[in-house]
Design an enzyme around this catalytic site. Structure first.
Site, PDB file in Angstrom:
ATOM      1  N   CYS A   1      -5.697   6.265   7.877  1.00 54.54           N
ATOM      2  CA  CYS A   1      -5.249   5.407   7.088  1.00 54.54           C
ATOM      3  C   CYS A   1      -4.109   4.567   7.908  1.00 54.54           C
ATOM      4  CB  CYS A   1      -4.464   5.782   5.742  1.00 54.54           C
ATOM      5  SG  CYS A   1      -3.440   4.656   4.734  1.00 54.54           S
ATOM      6  N   GLY A   2      -4.360   3.451   8.410  1.00 54.09           N
ATOM      7  CA  GLY A   2      -3.516   2.459   8.964  1.00 54.09           C
ATOM      8  C   GLY A   2      -2.183   2.321   8.302  1.00 54.09           C
ATOM      9  N   ASN A   3      -2.053   1.927   7.443  1.00 48.62           N
ATOM     10  CA  ASN A   3      -0.590   1.707   6.740  1.00 48.62           C
ATOM     11  C   ASN A   3       0.153   2.805   6.359  1.00 48.62           C
ATOM     12  OD1 ASN A   3      -0.868  -1.360   6.226  1.00 48.62           O
ATOM     13  ND2 ASN A   3      -1.889  -1.050   4.508  1.00 48.62           N
TER      14      ASN A   3
ATOM     15  N   ASN B   1       1.007  -1.271  -0.084  1.00 43.15           N
ATOM     16  CA  ASN B   1       0.140  -0.063   0.093  1.00 43.15           C
ATOM     17  C   ASN B   1       0.944   1.162  -0.065  1.00 43.15           C
ATOM     18  OD1 ASN B   1      -2.602   1.209   2.233  1.00 43.15           O
ATOM     19  ND2 ASN B   1      -2.257   1.714   0.113  1.00 43.15           N
TER      20      ASN B   1
ATOM     21  N   GLU C   1     -11.032  -0.058  -1.682  1.00 41.97           N
ATOM     22  CA  GLU C   1     -10.774   1.454  -0.879  1.00 41.97           C
ATOM     23  C   GLU C   1     -11.435   2.446  -1.429  1.00 41.97           C
ATOM     24  OE1 GLU C   1      -7.301   2.669   1.254  1.00 41.97           O
ATOM     25  OE2 GLU C   1      -6.068   0.665   0.809  1.00 41.97           O
TER      26      GLU C   1
ATOM     27  N   GLN D   1      -2.098   6.845  -2.013  1.00 43.16           N
ATOM     28  CA  GLN D   1      -2.496   7.846  -1.210  1.00 43.16           C
ATOM     29  C   GLN D   1      -1.175   8.917  -0.858  1.00 43.16           C
ATOM     30  OE1 GLN D   1      -4.163   5.685   2.308  1.00 43.16           O
ATOM     31  NE2 GLN D   1      -6.264   6.695   1.736  1.00 43.16           N
TER      32      GLN D   1
ATOM     33  N   ASN E   1     -15.191   2.076   2.535  1.00 41.95           N
ATOM     34  CA  ASN E   1     -14.338   0.885   2.241  1.00 41.95           C
ATOM     35  C   ASN E   1     -15.073  -0.454   2.315  1.00 41.95           C
ATOM     36  OD1 ASN E   1     -11.596   2.592   2.116  1.00 41.95           O
ATOM     37  ND2 ASN E   1     -12.602   3.076   4.089  1.00 41.95           N
TER      38      ASN E   1
ATOM     39  N   CYS F   1      -4.815  -2.517   3.238  1.00 49.88           N
ATOM     40  CA  CYS F   1      -5.328  -1.719   3.921  1.00 49.88           C
ATOM     41  C   CYS F   1      -5.355  -1.745   5.430  1.00 49.88           C
ATOM     42  CB  CYS F   1      -6.822  -1.763   3.524  1.00 49.88           C
ATOM     43  SG  CYS F   1      -7.817  -0.343   4.041  1.00 49.88           S
TER      44      CYS F   1
END
Length: 276
Positions: free
Chosen positions: A75-77, A13, A210, A46, A192, A219
């Site tokens: 956004c976790g990643n 990602n 997403e 992103q 999502n 994700c």
């Protein structure tokens, strides 16, 4: 103007990360789309913007923009890449930092093995908090998609997720159902869409379509939402290994009103400068 950037990824990602602390960054949606374009720009899922905090006791502000130029909540990643970036760039020497996002404070921590653990906050389930158009707060909602009725769990991890259990992620209709779920009229801010295969009580496979970006290699918030949904449905026990197309994450959740912890890698691919 010339803009310095880092290209990073968390399990494939990928992100363009911009230092808004030491350089002025003010980009239009068109410029953001150009940066994210894989043919004419740098290319990414992103764009992450590091800014000075706007309140005391907080280290940084974290902003996230999708490839379509729209700003999103979480956004976790990207959060893992964020903490790796501020360390590598010498913006902080703290192992754990407090970061403000559009939807609240998160606390990512750089581990001794190089992985990053992020306190992703407390998941929310009330339809109004997603937001999702429904009268009741139930664990499973029925969602009409493409002449089918899907059993769906809705979760907010600071951004909205709709999670369904599938027999196999390899054959799941991600490309067909993903965009229909994303833009379903019951999700006013879009959503999502997660497709989760249960491997055992501590392991799942996951694909996520997403909002604003399409299917990605991984994700982070989607992994959190899927695990939370699986635990609430009685299908999983914490911690859970989440296998995505880009690699594995470990997600831990202790139950209602407790935060979700996500652990995984963050990698810098290259740095550069682009004329905008």
């Amino acid at each position: 103007m010339k803009l310095k950037f880092s290209k990073m990824h968390g399990l494939g990602n990928d992100f363009v990360v911009l230092d808004g602390v030491r350089q002025s960054v003010s980009l239009s949606p068109e410029q953001l789309c150009y940066l994210a374009d894989r043919h004419f720009g740098v290319g990414c899922d992103q764009i992450l913007l590091v800014e000075k905090a706007s309140q005391p006791g907080i280290d940084f502000r974290y902003r996230i923009f999708n490839a379509d130029g729209g700003e999103v909540e979480q956004c976790g990643n990207g959060a893992r890449c964020f903490v790796r970036f501020v360390h590598d760039e010498g913006l902080t020497d703290k192992r754990e930092i407090r970061v403000e996002t559009m939807r609240g404070i998160i606390s990512p921590r750089l581990e001794g093995d190089g992985n990053v653990t992020v306190d992703m906050g407390i998941p929310r389930f009330l339809p109004a908090e997603i937001p999702f158009l429904a009268e009741d707060d139930v664990i499973i909602h029925l969602l009409d998609v493409a002449d089918e009725t899907l059993e769906t769990s809705v979760v907010s991890m600071g951004n909205p997720h709709a999670v369904q259990v599938v027999d196999s992620v390899d054959t799941a209709p991600v490309g067909e159902h993903g965009p229909l779920i994303e833009k379903h009229p019951r999700f006013p801010l879009r959503v999502n869409a997660g497709f989760m295969q249960i491997v055992d009580r501590h392991a799942i496979k996951l694909r996520v379509y997403e909002r604003g970006s399409g299917e990605t290699m991984a994700c982070g918030t989607g992994a959190c939402a899927a695990v939370v949904a699986g635990i609430r449905r009685g299908l999983l026990d914490s911690p859970v290994r989440v296998t995505t197309r880009g690699g594995d994450l470990t997600i831990a959740w202790g139950g209602d009103e407790r935060p979700v912890l996500m652990t995984g890698p963050a990698v810098t691919v290259f740095t550069g400068e682009i004329e905008l």
